[in-house]
Every structure is written in C-alpha cells, then in structure tokens.
Design a protein around this motif. Structure first.
Motif, PDB file in Angstrom:
ATOM      1  N   ALA A   1     -56.001 -48.905  27.637  1.00 14.35           N
ATOM      2  CA  ALA A   1     -55.514 -50.212  27.193  1.00 14.35           C
ATOM      3  C   ALA A   1     -56.527 -51.312  27.515  1.00 14.35           C
ATOM      4  CB  ALA A   1     -54.169 -50.517  27.856  1.00 14.35           C
ATOM      5  N   VAL A   2     -57.194 -51.197  28.662  1.00 15.86           N
ATOM      6  CA  VAL A   2     -58.172 -52.213  29.066  1.00 15.86           C
ATOM      7  C   VAL A   2     -59.409 -52.168  28.180  1.00 15.86           C
ATOM      8  CG1 VAL A   2     -59.679 -52.966  30.944  1.00 15.86           C
ATOM      9  CG2 VAL A   2     -57.334 -52.223  31.440  1.00 15.86           C
ATOM     10  N   TYR A   3     -59.871 -50.982  27.845  1.00 17.19           N
ATOM     11  CA  TYR A   3     -61.155 -50.842  27.160  1.00 17.19           C
ATOM     12  C   TYR A   3     -61.033 -50.593  25.665  1.00 17.19           C
ATOM     13  CZ  TYR A   3     -63.231 -50.808  31.764  1.00 17.19           C
ATOM     14  OH  TYR A   3     -63.627 -51.186  33.024  1.00 17.19           O
ATOM     15  N   CYS A   4     -59.855 -50.192  25.207  1.00 22.40           N
ATOM     16  CA  CYS A   4     -59.689 -49.895  23.780  1.00 22.40           C
ATOM     17  C   CYS A   4     -58.764 -50.889  23.077  1.00 22.40           C
ATOM     18  CB  CYS A   4     -59.135 -48.489  23.584  1.00 22.40           C
ATOM     19  SG  CYS A   4     -60.141 -47.191  24.308  1.00 22.40           S
ATOM     20  N   GLY A   5     -58.061 -51.728  23.834  1.00 22.71           N
ATOM     21  CA  GLY A   5     -57.194 -52.735  23.225  1.00 22.71           C
ATOM     22  C   GLY A   5     -55.722 -52.451  23.446  1.00 22.71           C
ATOM     23  N   LEU A   6     -54.965 -53.531  23.654  1.00 21.24           N
ATOM     24  CA  LEU A   6     -53.530 -53.395  23.909  1.00 21.24           C
ATOM     25  C   LEU A   6     -52.750 -52.856  22.718  1.00 21.24           C
ATOM     26  CD1 LEU A   6     -52.892 -56.626  26.019  1.00 21.24           C
ATOM     27  CD2 LEU A   6     -53.070 -54.266  26.833  1.00 21.24           C
ATOM     28  N   PRO A   7     -53.032 -53.311  21.465  1.00 18.54           N
ATOM     29  CA  PRO A   7     -52.264 -52.760  20.331  1.00 18.54           C
ATOM     30  C   PRO A   7     -52.416 -51.245  20.201  1.00 18.54           C
ATOM     31  CG  PRO A   7     -53.377 -54.770  19.684  1.00 18.54           C
ATOM     32  CD  PRO A   7     -53.908 -54.415  21.034  1.00 18.54           C
TER      33      PRO A   7
END
Length: 431
Positions: A404-410
């Motif tokens: 989630a931190v490095y690839c995005g929350l959505p």
C-alpha cells in the motif's frame, strides 16, 4: 526410550529380548498408545517395537517433511539398536512408511501389514489445506474433528473416554510436526511402484473407513503381487483401537504364517528366528483395479540440459494446488497449449525452482508484484499459494500493507478485498 536425536525416533520395546522384532507404526496425530491393546498378545511371539512420529506423544519436535525422511529416521533408530530385520505393521501414515520400506529397503522386511493405508492419500490439496488450517488456527480444529475421522459414530458415542483421549492426543501434538507430516502425505504417491513390493503383505481396512477405505485397500491388493485383503466390519479409520481383538487376531495370523526367512549378505545381516507357524484360513483377494499412472509430457528436450517441464509441473502443482492446475490444463487447446508449456517450463521449472529464494519469499515478491501491476485476477490464486507456502494471514496482511505504501492505496484497497475473501475461505475449518 531413544535419545533426543533429530536423526532417530522416540521408541519403546515390549516382549522377550530374543524374539523376532515386530515394528508398529502409528497414524498421523496418534501415538504408540494406539497399539496398546495389541501388545499383550503380540508379545507372546515377538519383541514389539513401537515408535512415535516427530512431535507426537512428547517426542522431540524435529519435523520430517517426507515419508522417505521418516523412514530413514526409523531405520537409523533400529540400526543403532542392532535390529537389522523385522516385521512391520503400520496404520495410515505409518502404513506409508511400511510401503517405503518395502520399496527402498526390502532386505530389512520379513513381512508387512498395511492398515488403513493407501498408495496415495487423497489429494495433495487436501493435506496442504490441513496445513493451512493448523498454521492459522492451531491444532484445535483437527483435534475436535478427529473422532469423526477415526471412529464410527456409534463407537464414539459409546466410548466417551476413548473419544476424549483421541482429541487430547491430537491437541498435544506439535503443530509444526503435524504440518510437516501433512506435507509428507501430500507428496506421497507410490501407485506406479506397487508391483515392486516383494514382501508378503496383509492389507487391513475398516469397512466404514471414510478416510482410506476399502477402495484404497483394494488398489493396494491389486498392485502388490503377494497381498491379501482383510476388511474388518464395524470399524472406521483407527481400526486397531475400535476393533482391537479382530485386528490382533489378523496380525498374529499374518505374521505367524508369512514371515520370510532372512539371508546372509555382505553386510552380515541374518534372519531372526521366525515365529511358530499356525494355520490360517485364506482370504480371497480383491478383484484387480486399475492403477493410475501419470503419462510423461510429450515435450522435446532442450539441448545440453534436462528439460525443466516435468519439474515445473510438479512445482506448479505444489504451489497452486492440483485442482487449480487441473482446471487450467483441462481448458488448454491448440491455441493456448504453447503458452501453458511456456509458463510451466520457464516460470515454474526455471524461476520458481531457483535456489536463491525460498518459496515463502517468492510468494511475498509475487503478491507485491501483482498488487503493483493491478493483476487482481491472479491475486486470489497466489494468496492461496502463499498460504500453502507457509505464510500466515498476518504475514500476508503485512505484505499488502507494505505494498500500500509503495504501490498506492487504491491498488492495495482492492487487493485487501480479494485476499480477505481467500483467507476466510482457506482458514475456516470445515464442519
């Protein structure tokens, strides 16, 4: 008792020191006490050697991940005690050890009895699923369901003390050793080798066994050249406990009449004296049943090194499960066949089989990459694979939080929904 050595088994002897040795192997989740009611009669003619599986009955918790490894530890224990030739009776996983002995070390066996056994125990998926449940929930689900797997309903209801003994026996097993034993059964498949078993064999099964029942017993009898079948009425999987008198009588008859004499060899092995012969009524063999074999893939070998296809298919099944791989391959046609060979050969036979990372780590990398690429159609499959490879739900959650931190929350939000559903399905014990 044996010393607490990773290469040996916890054991006990009963019976006269000079009598021929009869080895008794237990079922997964059970201890040597499952044979308690056979011992008084058997020790009239034999020196009975019973052993515990790793992590069972207080035995040292050194997991063994294959039937071959369990067999090697048993032989090391017997070798250290000066026992070179023996009869062997094994129940379920203990029976698998007996088949392994007959195939790999036939010179050690005088006679063999296989109880509630099979040349292949269910499917690999079933036993790896057990491992996922134990890793997530502990052994309590397996312990609570043991009586219904091991005994008929009437026996369990009439014998509450034995039923509770069974529950506690499983509950006090080391979880890591139980999971490793599940892996051992998942990878055990000797259907193609049964014709090489050259020792006299009794195949014994309870008529009501829903785990390894009469059908599996008949497959063993059809495949083993010198085998007889005995079906015990009114008994389920742990038939030595449920019908002790019938099992004892059958074992005494078999080992009294089918104990092959040993021979002098370069290693100095000689036969122990055989037990007195007693007449035994013949048991009609079962009608032959086909023994399934997996045909080798018709793939041309690459120049200069072995073709990785077969290894890739094995790894693909171990990680993704037989059911998933069977569905994919069943849907393959002339258009997609080359692609599936490419995936099997290079993704699974090359990259997943490389020694630089273990499978747990590869699952972490794969989950992260799928989240980053938005490939949610593959995420469910690889979440199941991650559980099979030994990741816990908590560890999968941490991988997705990192993503989630490095690839995005959505992307992670969608991934959590997919993984949450898979974890619920895979870790909920079946009623």
């Amino acid at each position: 008792m044996s010393e607490k050595n990773v290469d040996t088994m916890q054991y006990r002897f009963d019976g006269p020191e000079q009598a021929p040795v009869l080895v008794m192997g237990p079922s997964l989740g059970a201890t040597w006490h499952m044979w308690d009611r056979q011992v008084p009669e058997l020790t009239k003619q034999w020196r009975v050697f019973r052993f515990d599986l790793p992590g069972h009955g207080g035995a040292p918790a050194h997991p063994a991940g294959s039937v071959g490894e369990l067999t090697a530890r048993l032989l090391a224990t017997l070798e250290g005690l000066g026992v070179h030739r023996f009869g062997y009776a094994g129940c379920a996983l203990g029976g698998a050890v007996g088949i392994e002995l007959a195939l790999r070390h036939p010179e050690r066996l005088a006679s063999l009895a296989l109880i509630a056994a099979s040349p292949r125990f269910g499917t690999a998926d079933e036993f790896r699923q057990r491992g996922v449940i134990v890793r997530t929930n502990g052994l309590d689900p397996m312990a609570r369901s043991a009586p219904e797997r091991w005994f008929t309903g009437g026996y369990a209801a009439a014998q509450p003390a034995i039923t509770e003994w069974a529950v506690q026996m499983v509950r006090t097993t080391d979880p890591g050793c139980y999971i490793a034993a599940c892996e051992a059964l998942a990878s055990f498949d000797v259907r193609a080798g049964l014709g090489s078993v050259g020792v006299p064999t009794l195949v014994l099964v309870g008529s009501e066994d829903q785990v390894t029942g009469p059908a599996e017993a008949r497959t063993l009898v059809a495949g083993i050249p010198d085998a007889r079948l005995a079906v015990v009425p009114g008994a389920s999987h742990l038939v030595p406990v449920e019908q002790p008198a019938a099992v004892t009588d059958l074992l005494v008859r078999h080992f009294s009449t089918a104990w092959q004499p040993g021979f002098e060899s370069a290693t100095g092995q000689t036969a122990l004296p055989a037990a007195p012969l007693q007449p035994v009524p013949s048991v009609a063999p079962a009608q032959p049943a086909p023994v399934a074999e997996i045909a080798p893939a018709a793939v041309p070998p690459q120049q200069g090194r072995p073709d990785p296809y077969d290894t890739g298919l094995k790894v693909r099944r171990e990680v993704l499960g037989d059911a998933h791989v069977d569905r994919v391959l069943a849907g393959t046609d002339d258009f997609s066949g080359d692609f599936q060979e490419l995936v099997t050969r290079y993704a699974w036979g090359e990259v997943w089989e490389r020694p630089g990372l273990d499978r747990r780590t590869r699952s972490c990398v794969t989950l992260t990459a799928l989240v980053a690429g938005g490939h949610l159609d593959e995420l469910a499959v690889h979440t199941r694979a991650a559980l099979r490879n030994g990741l816990t739900p908590v560890e999968i959650k941490e991988v997705l939080l990192q993503a989630a931190v490095y690839c995005g929350l959505p992307a992670a939000n969608r991934a959590f929904r997919v993984a949450q559903q898979v974890v619920r399905e895979e870790t909920t014990p079946q009623e």
